[in-house]
Enzyme design. Structure first.
Site, PDB file in Angstrom:
ATOM      1  N   ASP A   1      49.660  38.976  40.772  1.00  0.00           N
ATOM      2  CA  ASP A   1      50.837  39.123  39.918  1.00  0.00           C
ATOM      3  C   ASP A   1      50.560  40.150  38.832  1.00  0.00           C
ATOM      4  O   ASP A   1      49.394  40.465  38.533  1.00  0.00           O
ATOM      5  CB  ASP A   1      51.251  37.778  39.318  1.00  0.00           C
ATOM      6  CG  ASP A   1      50.209  37.216  38.355  1.00  0.00           C
ATOM      7  OD1 ASP A   1      48.995  37.290  38.679  1.00  0.00           O
ATOM      8  OD2 ASP A   1      50.587  36.701  37.291  1.00  0.00           O
TER       9      ASP A   1
ATOM     10  N   GLU B   1      48.444  34.576  36.965  1.00  0.00           N
ATOM     11  CA  GLU B   1      47.498  34.829  35.873  1.00  0.00           C
ATOM     12  C   GLU B   1      48.197  35.437  34.661  1.00  0.00           C
ATOM     13  O   GLU B   1      47.878  35.110  33.516  1.00  0.00           O
ATOM     14  CB  GLU B   1      46.377  35.744  36.355  1.00  0.00           C
ATOM     15  CG  GLU B   1      45.176  35.825  35.405  1.00  0.00           C
ATOM     16  CD  GLU B   1      45.322  36.870  34.312  1.00  0.00           C
ATOM     17  OE1 GLU B   1      44.530  36.827  33.347  1.00  0.00           O
ATOM     18  OE2 GLU B   1      46.219  37.738  34.407  1.00  0.00           O
TER      19      GLU B   1
END
Length: 455
Positions: free
Chosen positions: A99, A161
């Site tokens: 991500d 994250e």
């Protein structure tokens, strides 16, 4: 490791690197922003793409997994790929995340953030460095070793994250047996500079909060009441100014300092990397690396007050600020949050009402001694770059590393990365230096090869 073996892996890395770059570009084109305000279908697509890359790299067991969030909704997709260890060989867990941060104001980018663009030796795009380059470092190393891989490998590529890894601990516990390893490599940090590799041995922790300052129960005319009544933004500014002394050092009792690092950095280089304007003095005292890595820092990262464009001639009754507090290794985040909150309440200007809203906490990291795995990592980095690696700290926070240590206390954790001081992770014009990425791929291949049992 024999020199001919190192040369063979170096040659194979060079041969395969064009494919690594092409696959990195394909990943960057997927706008996998994990912030809930963005389309999460792209995060799903990114997980699928990473799973396909790992299958193609010869990892036989690949799954896309998730666990529920606290509210019961599904967590973001994580990819877990596993190649079991041969008898007597260790298992290495390779971590990265797929991500990315939101692009921010596209006007600040010289090119489209999700269209990878080469300028010089750098590839620009959101996630090109943080952390899709980390994903491709793992994929590339596995391609380089191919059937010569003689250790067990589990690849864990997280999907949330950049929003604080809200399900990380639950994920570790849910899939503990699947993720168990002897060595854990976290590819989400930085190198000392282009041409000089680094092993990250410390990270600052994190505490954040929002402070409200209130002076009135409603707005009043600034002409009729201005003078004896100070507005909330002014009092908020006075309160925030108490967080630092005249040198710019943090002035909050209860925040600890760790030992000064052995290495220091050039002030001109720091000013250039950070884009400090001419004439602006750097804050604080002591070595620059200590101010960046092993001492606390407090920054105001957001303020709520009337916008200039819509301001009226009234005394503003309330203003708020969000504070990001970076913590030295050895600091308990809850104790740090309590210390900052106590300081703010004790220094309320003119008796203004101060309210604290607690936010995120993240533990700092300090590597435990000089493990055989760390020695192997330094050797691999030095061989790949042709110059000795540097042990560094990082001022940013990766709180989940402490979570890894709690769940897998016997594992040796190595924090490496592809970024350099000009990567601008999280900012506009994020980029990765392609020469550095190639060296990272080779270094990881050398590390995995060196961890295999000797015949």
């Amino acid at each position: 490791m024999p020199a001919d073996r190192v040369a063979s892996l170096r040659g194979r890395t060079a041969e395969l690197f064009a494919g690594v770059r092409a696959d990195l570009e394909a990943l960057v084109r997927i706008p996998s922003v994990s912030n809930a305000e963005f389309d999460q279908a792209h995060v799903e697509a990114s997980a699928t793409a990473v799973a396909d890359l790992l299958r193609d790299a010869g990892v036989p067991e690949v799954q896309v997994l998730r666990v529920p969030r606290a509210d019961g909704t599904p967590g973001a997709p994580a990819v877990v790929a596993r190649r079991p260890a041969p008898a007597g060989a260790p298992t290495v867990l390779l971590y990265a995340h797929h991500d990315v941060q939101p692009p921010g104001d596209r006007a600040d980018w010289h090119t489209d953030p999700f269209e990878p663009t080469l300028r010089g030796e750098r590839l620009f795009g959101r996630g090109a460095a943080d952390d899709k380059a980390g994903v491709m470092a793992h994929v590339g190393a596995l391609r380089v070793l191919a059937d010569e891989l003689a250790v067990g490998v589990t690849v864990f590529v997280e999907g949330e994250e950049e929003v604080g890894s809200p399900t990380f601990v639950d994920f570790l516990h849910a899939y503990r047996d699947l993720l168990a390893a002897d060595v854990i490599v976290v590819a989400d940090s930085t190198n000392w500079q282009v041409g000089v590799p680094a092993l990250t041995t410390s990270l600052r922790g994190l505490a954040d909060l929002v402070v409200d300052v209130e002076v009135l129960d409603h707005a009043v005319h600034s002409g009729m009441f201005g003078g004896p009544v100070l507005d909330a933004p002014t009092l908020l500014a006075r309160l925030l100014a108490t967080l630092h002394d005249d040198h710019g050092d943090v002035a909050v009792e209860g925040l600890v300092h760790a030992a000064d690092p052995v290495v220091d950095m050039d002030e001109d280089a720091l000013r250039a990397d950070a884009g400090v304007l001419p004439g602006v003095r750097l804050a604080g005292t002591g070595p620059l690396t200590a101010r960046l890595w092993t001492r606390p820092a407090i920054g105001v990262i957001g303020i709520d007050a009337p916008r200039v464009a819509s301001a009226s001639n009234t005394i503003t009754p309330k203003a708020s600020a969000k504070l990001s507090v970076r913590l030295a290794p050895g600091q308990d985040p809850a104790a740090a949050l309590a210390a900052v909150s106590a300081h703010l309440r004790a220094n309320a200007p003119f008796g203004a009402r101060v309210t604290i809203h607690d936010g995120e906490l993240g533990k700092p990291f300090q590597a435990a001694g000089d493990s055989p795995a760390a020695q192997a990592a330094r050797w691999a980095l030095g061989e790949s770059w042709g110059t000795p690696s540097v042990d560094v700290g990082v001022g940013g926070s990766i709180p989940f590393i402490s979570d890894l240590l709690e769940v897998f206390p016997e594992a040796a954790i190595l924090v490496t990365g592809v970024e350099d001081p000009d990567s601008r992770a999280h900012g506009a014009d994020e980029s990765v230096h392609l020469g550095e990425l190639e060296r990272v791929v080779l270094a990881e291949a050398l590390l995995l090869a060196s961890l295999a049992p000797r015949a």
